[in-house]
Design a protein around this motif. Structure first.
Motif, PDB file in Angstrom:
ATOM      1  N   UNK A   1      28.560  32.087  25.824  1.00  0.00           N
ATOM      2  CA  UNK A   1      29.176  33.406  25.709  1.00  0.00           C
ATOM      3  C   UNK A   1      29.671  33.843  27.081  1.00  0.00           C
ATOM      4  N   UNK A   2      30.981  34.008  27.225  1.00  0.00           N
ATOM      5  CA  UNK A   2      31.566  34.406  28.514  1.00  0.00           C
ATOM      6  C   UNK A   2      31.023  33.533  29.637  1.00  0.00           C
TER       7      UNK A   2
ATOM      8  N   UNK B   1      34.896  49.191  39.443  1.00  0.00           N
ATOM      9  CA  UNK B   1      34.816  48.455  38.179  1.00  0.00           C
ATOM     10  C   UNK B   1      35.856  49.010  37.218  1.00  0.00           C
ATOM     11  N   UNK B   2      36.652  48.142  36.613  1.00  0.00           N
ATOM     12  CA  UNK B   2      37.844  48.619  35.907  1.00  0.00           C
ATOM     13  C   UNK B   2      37.719  48.658  34.384  1.00  0.00           C
ATOM     14  N   UNK B   3      36.580  48.237  33.831  1.00  0.00           N
ATOM     15  CA  UNK B   3      36.463  48.200  32.374  1.00  0.00           C
ATOM     16  C   UNK B   3      35.621  49.374  31.883  1.00  0.00           C
ATOM     17  N   UNK B   4      36.258  50.336  31.268  1.00  0.00           N
ATOM     18  CA  UNK B   4      35.564  51.541  30.846  1.00  0.00           C
ATOM     19  C   UNK B   4      34.518  51.243  29.785  1.00  0.00           C
ATOM     20  N   UNK B   5      34.825  50.311  28.897  1.00  0.00           N
ATOM     21  CA  UNK B   5      33.926  50.007  27.789  1.00  0.00           C
ATOM     22  C   UNK B   5      32.537  49.593  28.267  1.00  0.00           C
ATOM     23  N   UNK B   6      32.471  48.780  29.305  1.00  0.00           N
ATOM     24  CA  UNK B   6      31.189  48.246  29.776  1.00  0.00           C
ATOM     25  C   UNK B   6      30.751  48.854  31.108  1.00  0.00           C
ATOM     26  N   UNK B   7      31.342  49.974  31.502  1.00  0.00           N
ATOM     27  CA  UNK B   7      31.038  50.574  32.806  1.00  0.00           C
ATOM     28  C   UNK B   7      29.551  50.913  32.952  1.00  0.00           C
ATOM     29  N   UNK B   8      28.960  51.499  31.911  1.00  0.00           N
ATOM     30  CA  UNK B   8      27.545  51.891  31.993  1.00  0.00           C
ATOM     31  C   UNK B   8      26.645  50.669  32.103  1.00  0.00           C
ATOM     32  N   UNK B   9      26.943  49.638  31.319  1.00  0.00           N
ATOM     33  CA  UNK B   9      26.147  48.418  31.365  1.00  0.00           C
ATOM     34  C   UNK B   9      26.253  47.768  32.745  1.00  0.00           C
ATOM     35  N   UNK B  10      27.455  47.699  33.293  1.00  0.00           N
ATOM     36  CA  UNK B  10      27.647  47.120  34.619  1.00  0.00           C
ATOM     37  C   UNK B  10      26.857  47.903  35.675  1.00  0.00           C
ATOM     38  N   UNK B  11      26.896  49.226  35.581  1.00  0.00           N
ATOM     39  CA  UNK B  11      26.171  50.060  36.548  1.00  0.00           C
ATOM     40  C   UNK B  11      24.670  49.800  36.484  1.00  0.00           C
ATOM     41  N   UNK B  12      24.137  49.613  35.275  1.00  0.00           N
ATOM     42  CA  UNK B  12      22.711  49.319  35.126  1.00  0.00           C
ATOM     43  C   UNK B  12      22.350  48.001  35.792  1.00  0.00           C
TER      44      UNK B  12
ATOM     45  N   UNK C   1      39.763  37.216  27.049  1.00  0.00           N
ATOM     46  CA  UNK C   1      40.804  36.907  28.029  1.00  0.00           C
ATOM     47  C   UNK C   1      40.760  37.844  29.225  1.00  0.00           C
ATOM     48  N   UNK C   2      40.246  39.050  29.042  1.00  0.00           N
ATOM     49  CA  UNK C   2      40.194  40.024  30.136  1.00  0.00           C
ATOM     50  C   UNK C   2      39.004  39.820  31.076  1.00  0.00           C
ATOM     51  N   UNK C   3      38.164  38.834  30.801  1.00  0.00           N
ATOM     52  CA  UNK C   3      36.976  38.577  31.629  1.00  0.00           C
ATOM     53  C   UNK C   3      37.414  38.330  33.076  1.00  0.00           C
ATOM     54  N   UNK C   4      36.909  39.140  34.002  1.00  0.00           N
ATOM     55  CA  UNK C   4      37.254  38.960  35.414  1.00  0.00           C
ATOM     56  C   UNK C   4      36.073  38.452  36.236  1.00  0.00           C
TER      57      UNK C   4
ATOM     58  N   UNK D   1      39.112  24.584  24.030  1.00  0.00           N
ATOM     59  CA  UNK D   1      39.205  25.540  22.917  1.00  0.00           C
ATOM     60  C   UNK D   1      38.026  26.513  22.911  1.00  0.00           C
ATOM     61  N   UNK D   2      38.316  27.791  22.590  1.00  0.00           N
ATOM     62  CA  UNK D   2      37.261  28.799  22.529  1.00  0.00           C
ATOM     63  C   UNK D   2      37.647  29.864  21.516  1.00  0.00           C
ATOM     64  N   UNK D   3      36.626  30.591  21.060  1.00  0.00           N
ATOM     65  CA  UNK D   3      36.846  31.729  20.180  1.00  0.00           C
ATOM     66  C   UNK D   3      37.159  32.935  21.050  1.00  0.00           C
ATOM     67  N   UNK D   4      38.353  33.473  20.914  1.00  0.00           N
ATOM     68  CA  UNK D   4      38.739  34.639  21.695  1.00  0.00           C
ATOM     69  C   UNK D   4      38.288  35.915  20.994  1.00  0.00           C
ATOM     70  N   UNK D   5      37.636  36.789  21.741  1.00  0.00           N
ATOM     71  CA  UNK D   5      37.242  38.083  21.192  1.00  0.00           C
ATOM     72  C   UNK D   5      37.685  39.184  22.146  1.00  0.00           C
ATOM     73  N   UNK D   6      37.729  40.425  21.683  1.00  0.00           N
ATOM     74  CA  UNK D   6      38.146  41.526  22.567  1.00  0.00           C
ATOM     75  C   UNK D   6      37.097  41.788  23.644  1.00  0.00           C
TER      76      UNK D   6
END
Length: 220
Positions: free
Chosen positions: A92-93, A133-144, A182-185, A193-198
């Motif tokens: 996973x990632x 950090x530029x991803x709003x969706x995971x900002x809280x998790x990243x901060x933790x 694809x946005x994984x930085x 080959x991989x399963x692409x997810x948002x």
């Protein structure tokens, strides 16, 4: 019965699977917490993904009937556990090419200094990283995760960096499933080959239903 062994990534613990775990068969799931495992490990040679995979395989009795699911660095370890044991590997990632990891340095001397000087503990640097950090969706998790570095032993940080970047031979086998956004930085998408997810590097946490649906066929 198959076991589902969950391997967290760099600076993570089992809570990184909190949203995915309820969607998997509960009787089959075990988390391999890396911090206590590495604290008890007494390697006789260099630390790398290969030597750690051998240690974890022996410590947890991992065999070909098991499914090892790893996020980020955990997937890198899972791929090597597959080599050692024949277990099924789900990444996973994650990566099987170390050059896919986005890193400011791979120099072992600089990585050791970073770990033992505790640079990741510096409050100013942590706050700066969180602001940038530029991803709003995971900002809280990243901060933790960033703030959690304060409590993590420096020796453990160094061993994780060794696992990530110490040179190892080519794997020779491929994982059964790769899941990536694809946005994984943090880890660039694989060439295979991989399963692409948002989402971003923590896509499995925010889209667990998609990941669980991809894993379930491997359990039959």
């Amino acid at each position: 019965m198959k076991r589902l062994l969950l391997l967290p990534g760099y600076l993570e613990d089992g809570t990184i699977f909190d949203t995915l775990r309820p969607l998997l068969p509960p009787a089959m799931v075990e988390v391999i917490e890396l911090e206590p495992a590495l604290a008890q490990w007494k390697p006789r040679g260099p630390v790398s993904a290969v030597t750690l995979a051998r240690y974890l395989a022996e410590r947890h009795g991992i065999g070909p009937a098991d499914v090892v699911i790893g996020h980020s660095m955990g997937g890198w370890i899972a791929a090597h556990i597959k080599v050692e044991t024949g277990a099924t590997a789900v990444l996973l990632s994650s990566f099987t090419d170390q050059h896919k990891v986005v890193a400011a340095s791979r120099n072992p001397v600089l990585l050791r200094l970073y770990a033992y000087l505790g640079l990741g503990r510096n409050r100013w640097l942590r706050e700066r990283a969180k602001r940038q950090y530029k991803f709003e969706e995971s900002r809280t998790l990243y901060a933790q995760l960033a703030d959690g570095l304060v409590r993590i032993p420096r020796r453990y940080v160094h061993r994780q960096l060794q696992v990530l970047f110490a040179p190892v031979p080519p794997l020779g086998v491929s994982p059964e499933l790769r899941v990536h956004a694809l946005a994984d930085n943090v880890v660039l998408p694989p060439d295979e080959p991989f399963l692409e997810i948002p989402g971003d590097h923590f896509a499995h946490y925010y889209y667990p239903e998609v990941v669980a649906a991809a894993i379930k066929p491997l359990l039959s």
